[in-house]
Structure formats: structure tokens, C-alpha cells
Design an enzyme around this catalytic site. Structure first.
Site, PDB file in Angstrom:
ATOM      1  N   HIS A 127     -49.333  39.927   7.520  1.00 36.30           N
ATOM      2  CA  HIS A 127     -48.487  38.898   8.152  1.00 36.30           C
ATOM      3  C   HIS A 127     -49.081  37.509   7.907  1.00 36.30           C
ATOM      4  O   HIS A 127     -48.365  36.550   7.635  1.00 36.30           O
ATOM      5  CB  HIS A 127     -48.420  39.101   9.672  1.00 36.30           C
ATOM      6  CG  HIS A 127     -47.795  40.383  10.112  1.00 36.30           C
ATOM      7  ND1 HIS A 127     -48.508  41.390  10.695  1.00 36.30           N
ATOM      8  CD2 HIS A 127     -46.511  40.817  10.051  1.00 36.30           C
ATOM      9  CE1 HIS A 127     -47.700  42.396  10.998  1.00 36.30           C
ATOM     10  NE2 HIS A 127     -46.490  42.078  10.608  1.00 36.30           N
TER      11      HIS A 127
ATOM     12  N   GLN B  11     -36.411  46.837   2.792  1.00 35.63           N
ATOM     13  CA  GLN B  11     -35.971  45.825   3.769  1.00 35.63           C
ATOM     14  C   GLN B  11     -35.749  44.484   3.068  1.00 35.63           C
ATOM     15  O   GLN B  11     -34.751  43.793   3.298  1.00 35.63           O
ATOM     16  CB  GLN B  11     -37.020  45.692   4.870  1.00 35.63           C
ATOM     17  CG  GLN B  11     -36.830  44.477   5.775  1.00 35.63           C
ATOM     18  CD  GLN B  11     -37.765  44.476   6.955  1.00 35.63           C
ATOM     19  OE1 GLN B  11     -37.525  45.182   7.923  1.00 35.63           O
ATOM     20  NE2 GLN B  11     -38.838  43.705   6.902  1.00 35.63           N
TER      21      GLN B  11
HETATM   22  O1  PAF Z   1     -40.503  43.773   9.148  1.00 31.92           O
HETATM   23  C1  PAF Z   1     -40.440  43.597  10.389  1.00 31.92           C
HETATM   24  O2  PAF Z   1     -41.443  43.400  11.079  1.00 31.92           O
HETATM   25  C2  PAF Z   1     -39.086  43.626  11.057  1.00 31.92           C
HETATM   26  O3  PAF Z   1     -38.254  44.591  10.484  1.00 31.92           O
HETATM   27  C3  PAF Z   1     -38.389  42.247  11.115  1.00 31.92           C
HETATM   28  C4  PAF Z   1     -38.040  41.748   9.730  1.00 31.92           C
HETATM   29  C5  PAF Z   1     -39.278  41.262  11.828  1.00 31.92           C
HETATM   30  C6  PAF Z   1     -37.083  42.371  11.903  1.00 31.92           C
HETATM   31  O4  PAF Z   1     -37.310  42.780  13.222  1.00 31.92           O
END
Ligand code: PAF
Length: 287
Positions: free
Chosen positions: A34, A157
Site C-alpha cells: 500500500h 480487480q
Molecule cells: O483492493 C482493495 O483493498 C479493495 O478491493 C478496494 C479497491 C479498496 C475497494 O474496497
């Protein structure tokens, strides 16, 4: 100093005065993966917004939602520390205390991603990507950012969100970012915290399988590649899936495929891990 906002109204007031915002959506329990997204945003924007919100609509298992680690104090400490290196940039955390600060009251509209969401994780977690799209749609509206940063660990995603943004003509650019691994090669994930030291070693079976398939793929021998995949799956029942697909559309690969996605989901005890490698045709280079 970090600015922490907990309501939609505070966020709207903050962004009204900004023109250059980079956005990092997260569910918290932050790790180096992150932080690498936040750093990328720092490098490209004057203002970075990170959201920390455990989105209930993307969980198809009530226990998974309940057990999802919520570590806001620790997350804020990590962000404070990183921000010291980029103190000339503004960093704002949006950490809503309630879903009503993200979703409109009584909202009753879902975003239904198409074909991309029927493959891989979407096949095994019905409704998951609809929940992801719904929350990302609302967060992108709230953030009003130029760019939003998504890690390629969640490669499917990333593709689905990018397609949603194109299909619904949203204005934010979706920027894919490199997957981050620990020194042994384990892809960083909030779920790794739930693994014992021994389980962390078992978890490496996933990347080892991906790497073995990568090596075979680079020989261009598709028959041997598929045979190896079947062998791995028959010998190790902890895989939920292990697949090689066209990385641009998640369809079956063929002679024309330019970028391959080798992706797997793997259970270590009750913890489900995912990982992937994307490689360019005919080269040893990671795409
Ligand atoms: O990847 C994640 O942590 C989640 O799927 C996101 C993109 C924050 C959506 O809740």
C-alpha cells in the site's frame, strides 16, 4: 501532520480547494505494498488522498468481513512515517466510521461488471467484484482525483476497475502499480498477518508454482505448460485455481497473445492467498 477526515462533507470541503489529487483506495491494515502506491501518488501529485474503509458489499462471507483486520492506529503511524520523507506534499486520510459516509442513504443500485468478473476470483467469489466496483465508483466520485493507484497483486480487480472507468466515462486515470514481495518472494497481503511462520513457508508454494509455469511458458511449449499445470493441481489440493490467460482480457491465450497472466489462488489453512505474474510474449521480461 496527517489530516484525517471521517465524513463525506469534510472530504468535499477539502477537495473543493484542490486541483491535483492522487487517490489510493484501501481497506486498511496497510503494508509496504500500500505504501508503495502512496509513494507513487506523492511523486506525481501535490495532494494525496488515501481511503481506509472495509467495504461490506465486497465480502461474500460474513466471517471474512468480521475477521478482516482493522488496525487504524497502526495504519496512521505508518502513513505519518512515510509522510516525513514527503513532507512538502499534502497527505489526507479518509477513514469513514460508517458506510453512510461512502454510499448514499438507501442506495439500491449495483454496478455489475461483465465478462472479466466471471473468471478467476470472480468465479469463486460471486458478487465480489460487483461490490468492489460499487465502492470504487462512489469513492472515485468522492475523491475527484486525477489518478487512482491500484496494485497489480489484485490484477483482475485492476482490469475490472479500469474497464468500469472506461465504460462509465469516469474522469480518473487508473494507474497499475507493481506487486510488492517480501524477501522470500511472498506477495505482500494483509492476509499474511494471519499466517504462522510455518504457514508462510507453505504459502510460497503459490509463487513457486507460478514461477515453474513461467519458465515453461518461456519455452513456448504450450502442451508442456498445460501438462505441468495439471500436474501441480493434481499434486497440491490447496489451489483454488491456477490459470494461464491472456492478460489483456482474461480470455484463453493463443498464438497471438502478447501478455500472459499466470494467476493462482491458494489456501493455507483457512487463509486464501492470491498471486500472479504477467509476462510478455517471447521474452523473459515481466510485463
Ligand atoms: O483492493 C482493495 O483493498 C479493495 O478491493 C478496494 C479497491 C479498496 C475497494 O474496497
Amino acid at each position: 501532520m496527517l489530516k484525517i477526515l471521517t465524513t463525506k462533507i469534510e472530504l468535499q470541503e477539502w477537495k473543493a480547494k484542490k486541483t491535483d489529487i492522487g487517490f489510493v483506495p484501501t481497506m486498511g491494515n496497510l503494508h509496504q505494498g500500500h505504501l508503495s502506491l502512496v509513494e507513487k501518488s506523492f511523486r506525481h501529485h501535490q495532494n494525496t488522498l488515501i481511503s481506509i474503509f472495509v467495504n461490506p458489499t465486497q465480502f461474500n462471507n460474513a466471517d471474512d468481513l468480521k475477521n478482516y483486520p482493522r488496525t487504524l492506529t497502526q495504519d496512521l503511524e505508518l502513513l505519518e512515517l512515510l509522510h516525513k520523507t514527503y513532507s512538502h506534499k499534502e497527505l489526507v486520510v479518509f477513514a469513514p466510521l460508517d458506510a453512510s459516509e461512502v454510499y448514499p442513504t438507501n442506495f439500491d443500485t449495483q454496478i455489475l461488471p461483465g465478462k472479466l468478473a466471471t473468471k478467476l476470483c470472480g468465479f469463486y467469489r460471486p458478487g465480489h467484484f460487483s461490490g468492489v466496483c460499487s465502492v470504487v465508483y462512489h469513492l472515485l466520485h468522492l475523491a475527484g482525483a486525477k489518478s487512482a493507484y491500484f496494485g497489480k497483486k489484485d490484477y483482475q480487480q485492476y482490469l475490472i476497475v479500469k474497464k468500469m472507468v472506461e465504460d462509465l466515462s469516469l474522469k480518473t486515470e487508473i494507474v497499475p502499480c507493481e506487486l510488492v514481495r517480501d524477501e522470500k518472494g511472498l506477495a505482500l497481503s494483509s492476509r499474511n498477518n494471519r499466517l504462522s511462520e510455518d504457514q508462510k513457508i507453505s504459502a510460497l508454494n503459490l509463487i513457486h508454482a507460478l514461477k515453474a509455469l513461467e519458465a515453461k511458458l518461456l519455452t513456448d511449449d504450450y502442451l508442456a505448460l498445460e501438462t505441468l499445470k495439471k500436474k501441480i493441481l493434481s499434486e497440491d489440493k490447496q489451489f483454488e485455481y491456477l490459470e494461464i490467460l491472456d492478460a489483456s482480457n482474461l480470455e484463453a491465450y493463443d498464438q497471438e497473445t502478447q501478455n500472459y497472466l499466470i494467476a493462482g489462488a491458494y489456501f493455507v489453512g483457512s487463509v486464501r492467498l492470491i498471486d500472479n505474474i504477467v509476462i510478455k510474449r517471447g521474452t523473459a521480461q515481466h510485463a
